[in-house]
Design a protein around this motif. Sequence first.
Motif, PDB file in Angstrom:
ATOM      1  N   ASP A 186      49.176  46.489  38.709  1.00 21.30           N
ATOM      2  CA  ASP A 186      47.894  46.288  38.036  1.00 21.30           C
ATOM      3  C   ASP A 186      47.847  44.875  37.447  1.00 21.30           C
ATOM      4  O   ASP A 186      47.916  44.680  36.228  1.00 21.30           O
ATOM      5  CB  ASP A 186      47.720  47.352  36.952  1.00 21.30           C
ATOM      6  N   VAL A 187      47.720  43.890  38.343  1.00 19.11           N
ATOM      7  CA  VAL A 187      47.787  42.482  37.953  1.00 19.11           C
ATOM      8  C   VAL A 187      46.393  41.870  38.032  1.00 19.11           C
ATOM      9  O   VAL A 187      45.772  41.877  39.101  1.00 19.11           O
ATOM     10  CB  VAL A 187      48.748  41.708  38.882  1.00 19.11           C
ATOM     11  N   PRO A 188      45.879  41.320  36.921  1.00 13.76           N
ATOM     12  CA  PRO A 188      44.569  40.670  37.001  1.00 13.76           C
ATOM     13  C   PRO A 188      44.659  39.366  37.788  1.00 13.76           C
ATOM     14  O   PRO A 188      45.747  38.808  37.988  1.00 13.76           O
ATOM     15  CB  PRO A 188      44.225  40.402  35.533  1.00 13.76           C
ATOM     16  N   ALA A 189      43.521  38.887  38.236  1.00 15.97           N
ATOM     17  CA  ALA A 189      43.492  37.615  38.953  1.00 15.97           C
ATOM     18  C   ALA A 189      44.023  36.501  38.062  1.00 15.97           C
ATOM     19  O   ALA A 189      43.741  36.453  36.863  1.00 15.97           O
ATOM     20  CB  ALA A 189      42.066  37.301  39.393  1.00 15.97           C
ATOM     21  N   ARG A 190      44.796  35.606  38.654  1.00 15.89           N
ATOM     22  CA  ARG A 190      45.326  34.461  37.898  1.00 15.89           C
ATOM     23  C   ARG A 190      44.210  33.480  37.543  1.00 15.89           C
ATOM     24  O   ARG A 190      44.273  32.809  36.514  1.00 15.89           O
ATOM     25  CB  ARG A 190      46.402  33.758  38.717  1.00 15.89           C
ATOM     26  N   LEU A 191      43.226  33.397  38.420  1.00 16.97           N
ATOM     27  CA  LEU A 191      42.046  32.562  38.186  1.00 16.97           C
ATOM     28  C   LEU A 191      40.821  33.313  38.685  1.00 16.97           C
ATOM     29  O   LEU A 191      40.912  34.095  39.634  1.00 16.97           O
ATOM     30  CB  LEU A 191      42.144  31.235  38.957  1.00 16.97           C
ATOM     31  N   THR A 192      39.684  33.083  38.070  1.00 18.66           N
ATOM     32  CA  THR A 192      38.412  33.561  38.616  1.00 18.66           C
ATOM     33  C   THR A 192      37.499  32.359  38.800  1.00 18.66           C
ATOM     34  O   THR A 192      37.478  31.451  37.963  1.00 18.66           O
ATOM     35  CB  THR A 192      37.746  34.610  37.708  1.00 18.66           C
ATOM     36  N   ILE A 193      36.775  32.364  39.910  1.00 16.60           N
ATOM     37  CA  ILE A 193      35.948  31.220  40.292  1.00 16.60           C
ATOM     38  C   ILE A 193      34.525  31.707  40.551  1.00 16.60           C
ATOM     39  O   ILE A 193      34.321  32.701  41.254  1.00 16.60           O
ATOM     40  CB  ILE A 193      36.517  30.555  41.564  1.00 16.60           C
ATOM     41  N   GLY A 194      33.546  31.039  39.969  1.00 15.40           N
ATOM     42  CA  GLY A 194      32.140  31.358  40.219  1.00 15.40           C
ATOM     43  C   GLY A 194      31.614  32.568  39.488  1.00 15.40           C
ATOM     44  O   GLY A 194      30.485  32.990  39.715  1.00 15.40           O
ATOM     45  N   GLY A 195      32.415  33.134  38.621  1.00 14.74           N
ATOM     46  CA  GLY A 195      31.994  34.324  37.892  1.00 14.74           C
ATOM     47  C   GLY A 195      33.204  35.068  37.348  1.00 14.74           C
ATOM     48  O   GLY A 195      34.321  34.538  37.391  1.00 14.74           O
ATOM     49  N   PRO A 196      33.013  36.301  36.837  1.00 13.32           N
ATOM     50  CA  PRO A 196      31.722  37.011  36.760  1.00 13.32           C
ATOM     51  C   PRO A 196      30.805  36.415  35.691  1.00 13.32           C
ATOM     52  O   PRO A 196      31.241  35.633  34.850  1.00 13.32           O
ATOM     53  CB  PRO A 196      32.141  38.441  36.414  1.00 13.32           C
ATOM     54  N   ASN A 197      29.545  36.795  35.768  1.00 12.79           N
ATOM     55  CA  ASN A 197      28.517  36.363  34.816  1.00 12.79           C
ATOM     56  C   ASN A 197      28.344  34.850  34.812  1.00 12.79           C
ATOM     57  O   ASN A 197      28.143  34.242  33.762  1.00 12.79           O
ATOM     58  CB  ASN A 197      28.841  36.864  33.401  1.00 12.79           C
ATOM     59  N   LEU A 198      28.416  34.253  35.996  1.00 11.34           N
ATOM     60  CA  LEU A 198      28.252  32.815  36.079  1.00 11.34           C
ATOM     61  C   LEU A 198      27.256  32.429  37.180  1.00 11.34           C
ATOM     62  O   LEU A 198      26.106  32.107  36.903  1.00 11.34           O
ATOM     63  CB  LEU A 198      29.604  32.136  36.308  1.00 11.34           C
TER      64      LEU A 198
END
Length: 234
Positions: A186-198
């Motif tokens: 259960d590992v979250p993304a190391r980076l998020t790009i373009g969102g969420p809520n963007l």
Amino acid sequence: MAYDPVRDEILVPANHAYAILTFRGDANGDTPPVRKIHGRNTQIVNPSAVAIDPVHGEIFVPQNRKVLVFPRDANGDVAPIRILQGPDTGLSGGGDMRITVDPVRNLMIVTGRGIRIFDRTASGNTKPLRYISSSGAKYARLMTNNPANGMIFAAVRAGENSDENIEGRFALDDYVGVWSVFDDGDVPARLTIGGPNLLLKDARGIAIDPKNKNVIVSDKTLNAVLTFNVPEAF
């Protein structure tokens, strides 16, 4: 669709023709494919994705709860050289399976209710080496990877069921998540790009440009192709 930089060829899944078509890289106009994988022995039905391992010369086709592997020069009604299939694989059904290959680390990476990482040569009822099961990974629908650093770039369509949920298709729910091929659980993304809520609403395609450290995403609702410069992902 996939591109083979070794042969300068384009591979296209032909959904209604039950085939994988290979064209020359400079194909233009009404040009026939140079090869076509098609027929009962191939086990290909309604393909929606294809991947190429240009280093080892193999074609990977995700199908309903299985992955079919063919040699690069396969043509006609040919049987797969390997099939990954069985309950221990955890592979999902439907058309949400996507696949990419890391030829440097000999890995096959498959989306569909999570991101599963297998040995590249896995066949039969084989368990994944690692399974990224976080909520974001479970909505990963489109994917590519960067073998140079082992990063996975997955377009997360968090507004799913996006095709059925009209509100979801117009909400700012989507984003690109970046994971490592060494992540597990259960590992979250190391980076998020373009969102969420963007920015992203309905991501439908993803590619990377490692030379310029860019992530390129197409969005159906925005009717646009967006390029993000993300040096930290490369």
